[in-house]
Design an enzyme around this catalytic site. Sequence first.
Site, mmCIF file in Angstrom:
data_model
loop_
_atom_site.group_PDB
_atom_site.id
_atom_site.type_symbol
_atom_site.label_atom_id
_atom_site.label_comp_id
_atom_site.label_asym_id
_atom_site.label_seq_id
_atom_site.Cartn_x
_atom_site.Cartn_y
_atom_site.Cartn_z
ATOM 1 N N SER A 238 0.846 -1.188 0.000
ATOM 2 C CA SER A 238 0.000 0.000 0.000
ATOM 3 C C SER A 238 0.880 1.236 0.000
ATOM 4 O O SER A 238 2.106 1.147 0.024
ATOM 5 C CB SER A 238 -0.913 0.006 1.233
ATOM 6 N N LYS A 239 0.254 2.405 0.020
ATOM 7 C CA LYS A 239 1.021 3.658 -0.010
ATOM 8 C C LYS A 239 1.948 3.795 1.189
ATOM 9 O O LYS A 239 3.028 4.358 1.090
ATOM 10 C CB LYS A 239 0.067 4.860 -0.072
ATOM 11 N N ARG A 240 1.523 3.259 2.337
ATOM 12 C CA ARG A 240 2.384 3.388 3.520
ATOM 13 C C ARG A 240 3.649 2.557 3.389
ATOM 14 O O ARG A 240 4.615 2.773 4.110
ATOM 15 C CB ARG A 240 1.617 3.003 4.790
#
Length: 462
Positions: A238-240
């Site tokens: 994911s973006k994290r």
Amino acid sequence: MTVRTRFAPSPTGMLHIGGARTALFSWLYARHHGGQFVLRIEDTDRERSTDEATQVILDGLKWLGLDWDGEPVFQAARQAEHVLAVEQLLEEGHAYRCYCSKEELDEMREAQRAAGEKPMYDGRCRHRSDRPADAPFVVRFRSPDEGETVVHDLVLGDVSFPNAELDDLILLRSDGTPTYNLAVVADDAAMAITHVVRGSDHLNNTPRQIQLYQALGLPIPQFAHIPLIHGPDGAKMSKRHGSVAITEYREQGYLPEAVNNYLARLGWSHGDEEVFSREQMIELFELEQVGKAAARFDQQKLDWLNAHWLREADAAAIVDEVARLLAVDTAAGPDLAAVIPALQERSKNLVELAEGARFFYVAPTSYQEQAVKKNFRDTSWPLLESFISAIEAMEDYSGAAVHAQIQSICEAEGVNMGKLAQPVRILVSGGPVSPPIDLTLDLLGKDETLARLRAGIAALKG
């Protein structure tokens, strides 16, 4: 048989690292076998598809060097062919019109849940006689009721799906637009795709697509479903975890050679080797060597590979990209292609390298306070004045001559070279870090070096 693979992204979002890896594996397999790699933009979702996302896909593939054969195919332009395929299925009894309303379908699924059954379409319109005139309908595929469909996967091996668990999927929506499973089969067949390489999240679609190939009398391509990429914590990427548009890696200073090398190693291996050039990957890549387990994204390994490929890069090959990231006028300073080698060993990425090169083109207007406190004493000023006088008297200015003068002055004063070299570095660069001082001053040239030394002394000495 000519191997033909494809990359078929949907332009409803950015091209992320998972999609880029799928494109790379498809491209490598085609190039390894002397085949063709084609690009299809699956833009049938007109509401969510954007020109911006399409451009990011094209820019990302170009940056990675994943060249495609022929012009990109836009799926939306093939809708008439998709409808023809549905009409063929209707004609031959492999599809039927379904008039079920949303309310009727909701009631059916609720009853199935109450009975502890898996919610799925029960085929009630297969033989339906009460077909109201002018009522909206969808077209469904008549899936086989018995037996099983086997996916012979080049990565996962044979995967079997009981046909009883595959309900009659929708082929054509009530507005006349085709669904994904129908369009992808029609397009892959029309484009003569021999190998479909995609993420394992598509595996559940594959038995349905195989049934469609069979019903349409089309050759079935070979499939290779690549396990997904997870973050370091084992969760879906994911973006994290750093999952950003692939073009963002360019803005962060990564080299395409490093990103390709890293993406290849996310799931594929060849012995214990970590570093692969493009030519080596083409020579060695086989889908059968792709692992079945999910790969884990490792930022440190990506950075390590990027530093490696940055050290290996020819300055002339990266000069335009460094200039773009530097975003200052370099015409009045030293040749950027000569500055780059002085910074390659100490930089992890092109952004770091560009920042390291900035002072060669923009004279400092301030000086790092901590470095000044640490390196400047009352005894520094006479050393600097002697150095300026020595440079002014030089007829043949060079890095070697500068080094000799620093050494000579420090020996005469009985101090180590750092007592002069470090103040000089701070005055010309603004901080305590630069390439070797003789190389730094050689690149700056005599006039610029003198101007910066005088300006710095005036600013600090007051």
